[in-house]
Design a protein around this motif. Structure first.
Motif, mmCIF file in Angstrom:
data_model
loop_
_atom_site.group_PDB
_atom_site.id
_atom_site.type_symbol
_atom_site.label_atom_id
_atom_site.label_comp_id
_atom_site.label_asym_id
_atom_site.label_seq_id
_atom_site.Cartn_x
_atom_site.Cartn_y
_atom_site.Cartn_z
ATOM 1 N N GLU A 47 0.816 -1.217 0.000
ATOM 2 C CA GLU A 47 0.000 0.000 0.000
ATOM 3 C C GLU A 47 0.847 1.263 0.000
ATOM 4 N N ALA A 48 2.005 1.231 0.667
ATOM 5 C CA ALA A 48 2.857 2.422 0.762
ATOM 6 C C ALA A 48 3.419 2.841 -0.586
ATOM 7 N N PHE A 49 3.454 1.926 -1.569
ATOM 8 C CA PHE A 49 4.053 2.231 -2.873
ATOM 9 C C PHE A 49 3.066 2.148 -4.022
ATOM 10 N N SER A 50 1.920 1.557 -3.804
ATOM 11 C CA SER A 50 0.947 1.378 -4.868
ATOM 12 C C SER A 50 0.414 2.716 -5.376
ATOM 13 N N GLY A 51 0.496 2.909 -6.683
ATOM 14 C CA GLY A 51 0.002 4.130 -7.305
ATOM 15 C C GLY A 51 0.894 5.340 -7.127
ATOM 16 N N LYS A 52 2.129 5.155 -6.687
ATOM 17 C CA LYS A 52 3.007 6.294 -6.370
ATOM 18 C C LYS A 52 4.048 6.599 -7.454
ATOM 19 N N SER A 53 4.293 5.686 -8.378
ATOM 20 C CA SER A 53 5.353 5.915 -9.362
ATOM 21 C C SER A 53 4.801 6.559 -10.625
ATOM 22 N N ALA A 54 5.704 6.923 -11.531
ATOM 23 C CA ALA A 54 5.304 7.500 -12.815
ATOM 24 C C ALA A 54 5.129 6.429 -13.885
ATOM 25 N N ASN A 55 5.240 5.141 -13.497
ATOM 26 C CA ASN A 55 5.183 4.062 -14.485
ATOM 27 C C ASN A 55 4.247 2.946 -14.036
#
Length: 473
Positions: free
Chosen positions: A236-244
């Motif tokens: 959850e801490a990283f989901s949907g956070k990147s540009a790819n």
């Protein structure tokens, strides 16, 4: 002199010798380096910042490059999972240990399969365990899911992870068990929540390091991500956070994981005693729309082009590996076994052929260090498709190339200057073509090619009646 005196004197001398031998062993053990291998799944050459990515934020991995060595001609032995991992563990080409394909001719091992890494093979873990190392495999194994093929039977004190790829889940037409998470040889969760794998692997890795801070250890951390699904997983801490998208999320969580491990080493005072190798099992596969990147290399994962088998590699050990160094000498994952053996004060197995070489001079930055490989072979499953020697790579003429519909002719590339394999120089260098053809003939005799066995192949492990790894209560 009485017999009793002689006995007492001999016993005292023996005790003294044991004392010094014991203390010498303790001192020697304290001097042995720790080894950590972080092995990503299907991550491309251009997927991290220090290898050119502008999409993914990888500050911890990039710090490894700044503080250590960047290897730009580092190869795995196959463009797919199982054979690549077999080579890392054994120091051998996949055809050498007959793990270039499954028992039924599949490209990788599948759940409840008959084939696996032969128990008689000697792994990196077994070499180091003989030197007093604590050993752990935390992550994706994919070298056989039957009990005799699991990490616990291949030199690892601890195993925590999934036994094969994250996409090998129950589906119509595939009566596989729910994807199992294993502790040792027992399934503890099924199906596993794939979103949590990187986080849980990292926590287990940190715990293992902390528990073994006072003895030499070998940690093999084969991540399940970015993985084999078209929608990779992240917590959850990283989901949907990147540009790819999901792919980038999973890469950035691996970067976080790397940072946690490096920080643990620093906090425990193990930085200078620990060699960390960071790499991938093969290049990023072709997907539409694209996810991973192998730029500036040509081709994709699952192939014998550079983008399939040349992978990013970083090596860090402050005080031993020079900071900010770059080497373009040809090295491979097969080299890790003999190199770790040398650095631990041991030897690679001498009762069998090992294809890897000791690359210690390259890792420690010797000025005149050169690749120990006269030739390197690119196999697609059981078919020899290309050979590299020095800067030259020859794609062989094949009437029925694996993975292609049409025959192909010779093509020669300078893969130092032409990373994308765009300019065929075969007509200009017929002597080089003949030289690499001779290497290919030697490989065919030694390792085999297509349906023709090589004279120095060894058997894979075989279980005639495989059973599923399932959750039992």
């Amino acid at each position: 002199m009485s017999q009793a005196y002689l006995i007492r004197g001999t016993a005292a001398l023996f005790a003294v010798l044991l004392f010094f031998a014991g203390n010498s062993a303790v001192t020697h053990a304290a001097d042995k380096p720790n080894f950590i291998v972080i092995y990503c799944d299907n991550l491309g050459y251009g997927d991290i910042g220090c290898f050119g990515s502008t999409q993914h934020r990888t500050p911890n991995i990039d710090r490894m490059a700044a503080e250590g060595l960047k290897l730009t001609s580092f190869y795995v032995s196959s463009g797919v999972c199982t054979p690549s991992r077999a080579s890392l563990m054994t120091g051998c080409y996949p055809r050498r240990v007959n793990l270039h394909e499954s028992a039924k001719g599949g490209i990788v091992l599948r759940p409840v399969g008959q084939r696996g890494l032969h128990p008689d093979e000697i792994t990196i873990a077994e070499v180091l365990k003989q030197q007093g190392y604590a050993t752990a495999c935390i992550g994706k194994w994919h070298l056989g899911d039957q009990p005799q093929f699991l990490p616990t039977r291949q030199g690892f004190d601890r195993y925590f992870g999934i036994p094969y790829s994250d996409d090998m889940t129950q589906r119509p037409g595939q009566p596989w068990p729910p994807l199992p998470l294993m502790e040792g040889e027992k399934v503890i969760e099924a199906p596993v929540d794939r979103n949590t794998l990187t986080k849980r692997y990292t926590e287990a890795a940190v715990e293992f390091i902390e528990q073994n801070r006072d003895r030499p250890f070998f940690l093999y951390l084969p991540h399940a991500m970015p993985g084999s699904t078209r929608e990779p997983f992240a917590s959850e801490a990283f989901s949907g956070k990147s540009a790819n998208g999901a792919y980038g999320d999973s890469v950035e969580e691996i970067d976080w994981s790397t940072g946690e491990i490096l920080e643990t080493l620093k906090e425990l005072g193990l930085d200078e005693r620990t060699m960390v190798i960071w790499t991938s099992d093969n290049g990023a596969p072709r997907r539409n729309p694209p996810q991973g990147s192998n730029q500036p290399l040509g081709g994709w994962g699952y192939t014998t082009q550079e983008g399939g088998m040349r992978v990013p590699c970083l090596v860090r050990q402050p005080g031993t590996v020079p900071a900010g160094a770059v080497s373009d000498e040809l090295c491979t994952t097969m080299d890790l076994l003999p190199t770790f053996a040398k650095l631990s004060g041991s030897f690679a197995p001498e009762n069998r052929i090992i294809d890897g070489k000791d690359i210690t001079p390259i890792l420690v930055g010797d000025d005149d260090a050169k690749s120990p490989h006269e030739a390197f072979y690119y196999y697609q499953r059981g078919q020899l498709q290309a050979v590299r020697s020095g800067k030259w790579k020859l794609h062989l003429a094949l009437p029925k190339p694996r993975g292609k519909k049409q025959p192909r002719t010779f093509a020669l590339y300078d893969v130092v200057a032409d990373l994308g394999e765009t300019t065929d120089l075969a007509d200009k260098h017929p002597g080089i073509v003949k030289k690499l053809q001779r290497f290919a003939e030697a490989a065919r005799k030694d390792l085999g090619d297509e349906g023709h066995p090589g004279k120095n192949q060894r058997a894979a492990g075989h279980e005639p009646h495989p059973t599923p790894r399932e959750l039992t209560r």
